[in-house]
Design an enzyme around this catalytic site. Structure first.
Site, PDB file in Angstrom:
ATOM      1  N   ASN A 155     -48.864 -23.699   4.427  1.00 55.46           N
ATOM      2  CA  ASN A 155     -49.531 -24.842   3.765  1.00 55.46           C
ATOM      3  C   ASN A 155     -50.367 -25.704   4.700  1.00 55.46           C
ATOM      4  O   ASN A 155     -51.253 -26.414   4.273  1.00 55.46           O
ATOM      5  CB  ASN A 155     -48.502 -25.685   3.008  1.00 55.46           C
ATOM      6  N   PRO A 179     -47.357 -16.790  12.941  1.00 57.90           N
ATOM      7  CA  PRO A 179     -47.860 -17.588  11.819  1.00 57.90           C
ATOM      8  C   PRO A 179     -47.474 -16.968  10.476  1.00 57.90           C
ATOM      9  O   PRO A 179     -47.072 -15.796  10.428  1.00 57.90           O
ATOM     10  CB  PRO A 179     -49.377 -17.547  12.019  1.00 57.90           C
ATOM     11  N   ALA A 180     -47.618 -17.713   9.412  1.00 56.37           N
ATOM     12  CA  ALA A 180     -47.321 -17.181   8.079  1.00 56.37           C
ATOM     13  C   ALA A 180     -48.251 -16.015   7.771  1.00 56.37           C
ATOM     14  O   ALA A 180     -49.454 -16.073   8.067  1.00 56.37           O
ATOM     15  CB  ALA A 180     -47.471 -18.272   7.036  1.00 56.37           C
ATOM     16  N   GLU A 254     -38.194 -28.240  10.771  1.00 59.52           N
ATOM     17  CA  GLU A 254     -38.929 -29.106   9.840  1.00 59.52           C
ATOM     18  C   GLU A 254     -38.876 -28.405   8.497  1.00 59.52           C
ATOM     19  O   GLU A 254     -39.582 -27.424   8.272  1.00 59.52           O
ATOM     20  CB  GLU A 254     -40.371 -29.282  10.317  1.00 59.52           C
ATOM     21  N   LEU A 255     -38.017 -28.876   7.610  1.00 59.56           N
ATOM     22  CA  LEU A 255     -37.671 -28.091   6.424  1.00 59.56           C
ATOM     23  C   LEU A 255     -38.158 -28.741   5.134  1.00 59.56           C
ATOM     24  O   LEU A 255     -39.065 -29.559   5.130  1.00 59.56           O
ATOM     25  CB  LEU A 255     -36.161 -27.866   6.422  1.00 59.56           C
ATOM     26  N   CYS A 288     -44.686 -30.895   2.386  1.00 61.97           N
ATOM     27  CA  CYS A 288     -43.239 -31.147   2.440  1.00 61.97           C
ATOM     28  C   CYS A 288     -42.911 -32.603   2.158  1.00 61.97           C
ATOM     29  O   CYS A 288     -41.778 -32.939   1.859  1.00 61.97           O
ATOM     30  CB  CYS A 288     -42.723 -30.777   3.818  1.00 61.97           C
ATOM     31  N   GLU A 383     -37.586 -28.946  -4.918  1.00 63.17           N
ATOM     32  CA  GLU A 383     -38.951 -29.228  -4.468  1.00 63.17           C
ATOM     33  C   GLU A 383     -39.922 -28.429  -5.339  1.00 63.17           C
ATOM     34  O   GLU A 383     -39.849 -27.216  -5.408  1.00 63.17           O
ATOM     35  CB  GLU A 383     -39.062 -28.781  -3.014  1.00 63.17           C
ATOM     36  N   GLU A 460     -41.320 -34.303  15.465  1.00 63.39           N
ATOM     37  CA  GLU A 460     -42.582 -33.777  16.004  1.00 63.39           C
ATOM     38  C   GLU A 460     -43.608 -34.894  16.029  1.00 63.39           C
ATOM     39  O   GLU A 460     -43.629 -35.751  15.155  1.00 63.39           O
ATOM     40  CB  GLU A 460     -43.076 -32.601  15.147  1.00 63.39           C
TER      41      GLU A 460
HETATM   42  N1  NAD Z   1     -40.772 -30.466   7.152  1.00 61.90           N
HETATM   43  C1  NAD Z   1     -42.024 -30.083   7.389  1.00 61.90           C
HETATM   44  O1  NAD Z   1     -42.706 -30.571   8.307  1.00 61.90           O
HETATM   45  C2  NAD Z   1     -42.629 -29.003   6.525  1.00 61.90           C
HETATM   46  C3  NAD Z   1     -43.996 -28.772   6.643  1.00 61.90           C
HETATM   47  C4  NAD Z   1     -44.575 -27.776   5.837  1.00 61.90           C
HETATM   48  C5  NAD Z   1     -43.793 -27.032   4.943  1.00 61.90           C
HETATM   49  N2  NAD Z   1     -42.461 -27.299   4.876  1.00 61.90           N
HETATM   50  C6  NAD Z   1     -41.639 -26.576   3.911  1.00 61.90           C
HETATM   51  O2  NAD Z   1     -42.002 -25.180   3.898  1.00 61.90           O
HETATM   52  C7  NAD Z   1     -41.837 -24.670   2.575  1.00 61.90           C
HETATM   53  C8  NAD Z   1     -43.129 -24.031   2.118  1.00 61.90           C
HETATM   54  O3  NAD Z   1     -43.606 -23.156   3.107  1.00 61.90           O
HETATM   55  P1  NAD Z   1     -43.286 -21.599   2.988  1.00 61.90           P
HETATM   56  O4  NAD Z   1     -43.292 -21.152   1.572  1.00 61.90           O
HETATM   57  O5  NAD Z   1     -44.151 -20.881   3.970  1.00 61.90           O
HETATM   58  O6  NAD Z   1     -41.781 -21.570   3.514  1.00 61.90           O
HETATM   59  P2  NAD Z   1     -40.912 -20.287   3.907  1.00 61.90           P
HETATM   60  O7  NAD Z   1     -39.674 -20.827   4.478  1.00 61.90           O
HETATM   61  O8  NAD Z   1     -40.845 -19.319   2.781  1.00 61.90           O
HETATM   62  O9  NAD Z   1     -41.760 -19.567   5.063  1.00 61.90           O
HETATM   63  C9  NAD Z   1     -42.016 -20.253   6.259  1.00 61.90           C
HETATM   64  C10 NAD Z   1     -42.294 -19.217   7.346  1.00 61.90           C
HETATM   65  O10 NAD Z   1     -41.115 -18.474   7.566  1.00 61.90           O
HETATM   66  C11 NAD Z   1     -41.386 -17.086   7.436  1.00 61.90           C
HETATM   67  N3  NAD Z   1     -40.169 -16.434   6.946  1.00 61.90           N
HETATM   68  C12 NAD Z   1     -39.787 -16.201   5.677  1.00 61.90           C
HETATM   69  N4  NAD Z   1     -38.581 -15.597   5.653  1.00 61.90           N
HETATM   70  C13 NAD Z   1     -38.196 -15.443   6.948  1.00 61.90           C
HETATM   71  C14 NAD Z   1     -37.057 -14.877   7.606  1.00 61.90           C
HETATM   72  N5  NAD Z   1     -36.049 -14.349   6.914  1.00 61.90           N
HETATM   73  N6  NAD Z   1     -37.008 -14.895   8.956  1.00 61.90           N
HETATM   74  C15 NAD Z   1     -38.013 -15.435   9.675  1.00 61.90           C
HETATM   75  N7  NAD Z   1     -39.120 -15.983   9.118  1.00 61.90           N
HETATM   76  C16 NAD Z   1     -39.208 -15.979   7.780  1.00 61.90           C
HETATM   77  C17 NAD Z   1     -42.542 -17.028   6.474  1.00 61.90           C
HETATM   78  O11 NAD Z   1     -43.239 -15.812   6.609  1.00 61.90           O
HETATM   79  C18 NAD Z   1     -43.366 -18.211   6.948  1.00 61.90           C
HETATM   80  O12 NAD Z   1     -44.129 -17.856   8.069  1.00 61.90           O
HETATM   81  C19 NAD Z   1     -41.483 -25.849   1.704  1.00 61.90           C
HETATM   82  O13 NAD Z   1     -40.099 -25.919   1.504  1.00 61.90           O
HETATM   83  C20 NAD Z   1     -41.943 -27.048   2.524  1.00 61.90           C
HETATM   84  O14 NAD Z   1     -41.216 -28.216   2.211  1.00 61.90           O
HETATM   85  C21 NAD Z   1     -41.847 -28.263   5.635  1.00 61.90           C
HETATM   86  O1  LIG Z   2     -46.133 -30.112   4.652  1.00 62.49           O
HETATM   87  C1  LIG Z   2     -45.920 -31.048   5.413  1.00 62.49           C
HETATM   88  C2  LIG Z   2     -46.634 -31.103   6.722  1.00 62.49           C
HETATM   89  O2  LIG Z   2     -45.838 -31.731   7.670  1.00 62.49           O
HETATM   90  C3  LIG Z   2     -48.007 -31.629   6.558  1.00 62.49           C
HETATM   91  S1  LIG Z   2     -48.202 -33.318   6.931  1.00 62.49           S
HETATM   92  O3  LIG Z   2     -47.738 -33.481   8.333  1.00 62.49           O
HETATM   93  O4  LIG Z   2     -47.424 -34.145   6.002  1.00 62.49           O
HETATM   94  O5  LIG Z   2     -49.657 -33.595   6.791  1.00 62.49           O
END
Ligand code: NAD
Ligand SMILES: O=C[C@H](O)CS(=O)(=O)O
Length: 480
Positions: A155, A179-180, A254-255, A288, A383, A460
């Site tokens: 994202n 990276p994703a 960061e979840l 997030c 979420e 962070e």
């Molecule tokens: N707290 C923050 O700063 C923050 C920022 C951005 C997104 N997020 C959270 O991330 C989520 C959305 O992003 P998403 O859909 O990419 O999340 P996700 O957890 O599905 O994936 C995140 C990353 O982990 C990888 N991944 C998936 N399964 C894995 C495994 N078993 N082992 C290792 N890596 C694996 C994915 O390919 C991706 O690169 C939301 O819950 C959002 O709240 C949190």
């Molecule tokens: O998805 C949440 C990331 O941390 C983006 S931001 O830092 O809130 O812009």
């Protein structure tokens, strides 16, 4: 995709300072059009392992540089990122769907972390402590933690890496970024600029791959990796914690979030609507820290709902490359399905659609405002990660604080109020790592970003952001 510098559209892996064009590849598609925009080298576990080995070797020399030398290289990287911001934004918009203007905002936001930590690199200070015995002298030094493994989400494909790699390199660590798979191009483009800035071979490695679990397993289990920094869902964060436990590996997490957004009856309603529009619809609700549940005090509920619906209707949904588009597509069908599931659940439990509520085409969805949402709706617990604004009515401050805190998440929370005592009470009472008071946008490099409960570990950005990449060593000098 129109680029001034076509070399930024990189599809090869970057390992040990070499660009590697691998036989195995995976496609990257544009979520707005469904078109394949590139085929990217698909790193194997062996490639990830080799990157870790090379990062381990390179880190020794990188740590010997002075903080000032590392600062100069990071500052050059920042300058190159800003110079290339339009191209980086075009790449980000194509692979993630974020409208161009917002994509550029992310590039500058990501770059701000590189600038910030280019300055922090010079200020890794230790301590001297008065000895506990006459012949003892005590010093405390801080040293880089070593090789850092990074896994990041789709994202914010530039900023989430920048927010990690900048403090890591500033501290003298080396870095292996995975990276994703949905958005690797932004990571590779910023790596082209990292190489140009003079980051030495092996210090920063990027291993795109399509099998996340395999790469994650290697990063978490490899003893040469001293730390894992992850941004993503709580579900995956839990998997990684388990995998890191065998090696007692340090982690930053960061979840997920589920931010409450509270409007009290003494709020400036127009300001609250403006804040809600940012907190809810930024990145099409895919952040997030997005407002996931909007609590409005009974006395201002109808007026706020009407204003928010009017502002929501003014959003322009479309391909992010088109002028005036504020809202792009959701990242994929799964994301759309989740929004529709939360919408259906709320309606089934009595909620009404004030505006929006329908899929448009592909993964485009109408920004939606729901009223009369019951507290037992799914959006209160899960979420949504999409453009769904559920309005929940409340009567008292005590009631809404209890509702806001009734969540396993604790990343961000927001509220609008003018009574100073209430501002202090509620800011202190919310169980979140970050609170926005009379603002819907709290993300900045100068402040510590992070959550509590199941929203993560560590911070962070800000001066605190260095701590997660440093080890404290205490030296006791005796016989003096
Ligand atoms: N707290 C923050 O700063 C923050 C920022 C951005 C997104 N997020 C959270 O991330 C989520 C959305 O992003 P998403 O859909 O990419 O999340 P996700 O957890 O599905 O994936 C995140 C990353 O982990 C990888 N991944 C998936 N399964 C894995 C495994 N078993 N082992 C290792 N890596 C694996 C994915 O390919 C991706 O690169 C939301 O819950 C959002 O709240 C949190
Ligand atoms: O998805 C949440 C990331 O941390 C983006 S931001 O830092 O809130 O812009």
């Amino acid at each position: 995709m129109k680029l001034n510098d076509k070399s930024l559209l990189e599809t090869r892996a970057y390992i040990g300072g070499e660009w590697r064009d691998l036989d195995d590849k995976f496609d990257v598609t544009n979520p707005a059009t469904g078109e394949v925009i590139a085929s990217v080298s698909d790193c194997s576990v062996a490639d990830v392992k080799e990157a870790i080995d090379l990062a381990y070797t390179a880190q020794k020399e990188w740590a010997k540089k002075t903080g000032k030398e590392r600062a100069g290289i990071l500052r050059k990287w920042f300058d190159l990122m800003v110079e290339a911001a339009d191209d980086l934004a075009a790449i980000l918009c194509a692979e993630m769907g974020k409208p161009l203007a917002e994509s550029k905002g992310e590039i500058l936001y990501g770059a701000s972390f590189i600038e910030w930590f280019s300055e922090e690199a010079k200020r890794v200070y230790g301590d001297t402590i008065p000895g506990h015995q006459p012949d003892k002298r005590i010093i405390v030094m801080k040293q880089p933690i070593g090789v850092v493994g990074s896994i990041t989400p789709w994202n914010f494909p530039n900023a989430m890496i920048a927010r990690k790699v900048a403090p890591a390199l500033a501290a003298g660590c080396s870095f292996v970024a995975r990276p994703a798979e949905l958005t690797p191009l932004s990571a590779l483009a910023m790596t082209v600029l990292a190489e140009r800035a003079g980051i030495p071979a092996g210090v920063f490695n990027v291993v795109p791959n399509s099998k996340a679990a395999e790469a994650g397993e290697e990063l978490c289990s490899n003893p040469k990796v001293s730390k894992i920094t992850f941004t993503g869902s709580t579900r995956v964060g839990q998997i990684l914690m388990r995998q890191c436990s065998d090696g007692i590996k340090k982690m930053s997490l960061e979840l997920g979030g589920n931010a409450p957004f509270i409007v009290f009856d003494d709020a400036d309603l127009d300001a609250a609507v403006e804040g809600a529009m940012i907190a809810k619809y930024r990145n099409n609700g895919q952040t997030c820290v997005c407002a996931n549940r909007i609590y409005v005090q009974a006395g201002v509920y109808d007026a706020f709902a009407e204003k928010l619906a009017a502002a929501t209707k003014a959003l322009k949904v479309g391909n992010g490359t088109e002028d005036g588009v504020t809202t792009g597509p959701l990242i994929n069908e799964a994301a759309l399905a989740k929004v529709e599931a939360h919408l259906a659940d709320a309606k089934e439990k009595g909620a009404k659609v004030l505006t929006g509520g329908s899929r448009i085409k592909g993964t485009f969805f109408e920004p939606t405002v729901l009223t009369d949402v019951p507290i037992e709706a799914m959006v209160s617990k899960e979420e949504t990660f999409g453009p769904l604004a559920p309005l929940i009515r409340f009567e008292s401050e005590e009631e809404v604080v209890a509702l806001a805190n009734d969540s396993e998440f604790g990343l961000a929370g927001y509220f609008y109020a003018n009574d100073l005592s209430r501002v202090w009470r509620v800011a202190e009472a919310l169980e979140t790592g970050m609170v926005g008071v009379n603002t819907g946008l709290i993300s900045t490099e100068v402040a510590p970003f992070g959550g509590i409960k199941q929203s993560g570990l560590g911070r962070e950005g800000s001066k605190y952001g260095m701590d997660d990449f440093l080890e404290i060593k205490y030296v006791c000098l005796g016989g003096i």
